[in-house]
Design a protein around this motif. Structure first.
Motif, short mmCIF file in Angstrom:
data_model
loop_
_atom_site.label_atom_id
_atom_site.label_comp_id
_atom_site.label_asym_id
_atom_site.label_seq_id
_atom_site.Cartn_x
_atom_site.Cartn_y
_atom_site.Cartn_z
N ASP A 258 -8.86 39.44 24.92
CA ASP A 258 -8.61 39.24 23.45
C ASP A 258 -9.71 39.12 22.56
O ASP A 258 -10.42 38.25 22.72
N LEU B 181 -9.97 38.29 19.53
CA LEU B 181 -9.99 36.97 18.92
C LEU B 181 -10.84 35.95 19.14
O LEU B 181 -11.19 34.95 18.42
N HIS C 36 -14.18 39.01 15.72
CA HIS C 36 -12.80 39.58 16.29
C HIS C 36 -12.87 41.07 16.69
O HIS C 36 -11.82 41.77 16.73
N ASN D 166 -19.13 32.91 18.04
CA ASN D 166 -17.97 32.15 17.65
C ASN D 166 -18.51 30.86 17.43
O ASN D 166 -19.31 30.33 17.88
N ASP E 286 -8.39 29.92 14.76
CA ASP E 286 -7.65 31.11 15.00
C ASP E 286 -6.42 31.04 16.01
O ASP E 286 -5.55 31.66 15.69
N SER F 220 -2.91 38.08 19.84
CA SER F 220 -3.45 38.05 18.56
C SER F 220 -2.85 39.34 17.69
O SER F 220 -2.85 39.51 16.50
N LEU G 214 -4.26 42.04 17.74
CA LEU G 214 -5.52 43.01 17.61
C LEU G 214 -5.58 44.20 18.79
O LEU G 214 -4.94 43.83 19.72
N GLN H 100 -8.17 43.29 9.92
CA GLN H 100 -8.55 42.70 11.36
C GLN H 100 -8.74 41.27 11.17
O GLN H 100 -9.54 40.89 9.99
N GLY H 101 -8.23 40.34 12.11
CA GLY H 101 -8.57 39.13 11.99
C GLY H 101 -7.53 38.31 11.64
O GLY H 101 -7.45 37.10 11.83
#
Length: 400
Positions: free
Chosen positions: A81, A83, A88, A158, A166, A367, A369, A396-397
């Motif tokens: 993922d 995320l 992301h 991150n 998130d 997520s 995504l 996105q995100g």
């Protein structure tokens, strides 16, 4: 334990269910306390795995198992993922792609923001047996290793605060974490590390043609491959003294004098501080399992082929980095292997390939995504699994 069904409400669509698996991956047995324990034919052998050059019927080190099926499956989702990255767009699997031996096929890996690192991505096959992680052996556990790339600026870039925010505000992940960690009061960073460690511990590769040969089926290897095995284990080549069967690493740190790519500064490796001068230029001896899938080779991807890597060792002690005055490992000498012997070693190393326990790629992520672009070509060949199609959010995100 009854599976926990999680409702995913997608505007304008019917509600679909996601559930974490409640069974262990292949090669693991489910215990009475809901943990997965690794089982392999190497359990039958009681010879020491950390002595000598390793016979064909030698035991393995203790595996880092004991995770629940739900923790392993949650880790699988997290691993793929994006995320988990700062923007992301990049997942753990971006640098550890299943079809490339859980590497990325690059000499030097690339981070979320396009930053080129100074080392190649190591394979994750059989990391459950490893005592030290990273090329410079700076991590002592899979849990410790799992978090470092997430927060490195040149990797996934991150922060702990953004990652937890998130995951906690996502409509799916909090319930998945509750299923994997039923005693926890809230979602915590340690659970992310545990889940990622659990998934990585399930990446087992112990059924190659070499393994079949080692367990007594000699027809698994042809004449040249057996000759390659004999050269590999001989006192002339001495490959097996560091790449010790059956894991094909002795788990030590060694200075072998691998040159850096042109224009790249010398990498201090494990000797990156004044109290570790003897380890200047030292790196962890990698396992050779699935080595045919993980080119290019060495910590900086210096060699494109297995033949080039083998030839490096036969050219002589310290020939490539004499100006660095390294304390080279005593196994590095001048075996003077012939081109035929180098070819035979390469053919033998191809027999260490085994992807029979390849994990399933998620067809959809909690997520919402999409899989990173570098992984999407795998979805056409990945085994189908019972996860729903999740409509990506328009921005996105954001959370679905």
């Amino acid at each position: 334990m009854l599976p926990l069904l999680l409702a995913l409400a997608v505007t304008g669509q019917n509600t679909t269910a996601i559930e974490l698996k409640n069974s262990c991956p292949p090669s693991f047995e489910l215990s009475n306390n809901n943990t997965c324990l690794l089982v392999s034919r190497y359990d039958l052998y009681d010879s020491l795995h950390d002595k000598g050059v390793g016979g064909t019927q030698t035991s393995l080190p203790k595996a880092r198992d004991g995770f629940s099926p739900q923790q392993i499956d949650l880790g699988r989702y997290l691993f793929f993922d994006p995320l988990l990255s700062g923007n992301h767009r990049q997942a753990c699997a971006s640098c550890h792609q299943p079809d490339k031996g859980f590497t990325d096929g690059k000499a030097l890996s690339t981070g979320t923001h396009g930053d080129v690192g100074n080392r190649s991505a190591p394979s994750l096959w059989n990391v459950t047996f490893l005592k030290k992680l990273f090329w410079d052996a700076r991590a002592d556990s899979l849990e410790q290793q799992a978090l470092i790339p997430l927060f490195a600026a040149h990797e996934m870039a991150n922060s702990a605060e953004q990652l937890l925010a998130d995951l906690s505000t996502n409509k799916i992940y909090p319930a998945l974490f509750k299923q994997a960690f039923p005693q926890a009061a809230q979602l915590e960073l340690s659970q992310v590390a545990t889940a990622l460690a659990a998934f990585q511990s399930s990446l087992i590769s112990l059924n190659s043609r070499y393994d079949q040969y080692a367990h007594g089926y000699h027809e698994a290897l042809d004449t040249d491959e057996i000759k390659g095995l004999n050269v590999f284990r001989s006192f002339v080549a001495r490959c097996a003294e560091c790449h010790t069967p059956p894991l094909f690493t002795n788990q030590q740190i060694a200075v072998i004098g691998t040159p850096e790519p042109d224009g790249m500064p010398f990498d201090q490796g494990a000797g990156n501080s004044s109290d570790k001068k003897k380890l200047r230029g030292a790196f962890k001896v990698p396992s050779l399992r699935n080595i045919a899938k993980t080119a290019p080779y060495m910590h900086s991807g210096r060699f494109a082929t297995l033949e080039e890597a083998a030839e490096f060792y036969t050219k002589g002690r310290g020939h490539a980095v004499q100006e660095q005055k390294l304390l080279l490992h005593w196994h590095i000498w001048e075996p003077k292997l012939t081109p035929e012997e180098i070819s035979q070693i390469s053919k033998f190393l191809h027999t260490l390939t085994d992807e029979s326990l390849m994990p399933e790629l998620p067809t959809a992520l909690p997520s919402g995504l999409p899989l990173p672009a570098e992984l999407q070509h795998n979805t056409t060949t990945a085994a189908a699994e019972a996860t729903p199609s999740i409509a990506p959010s328009s921005e996105q995100g954001t959370q679905p």
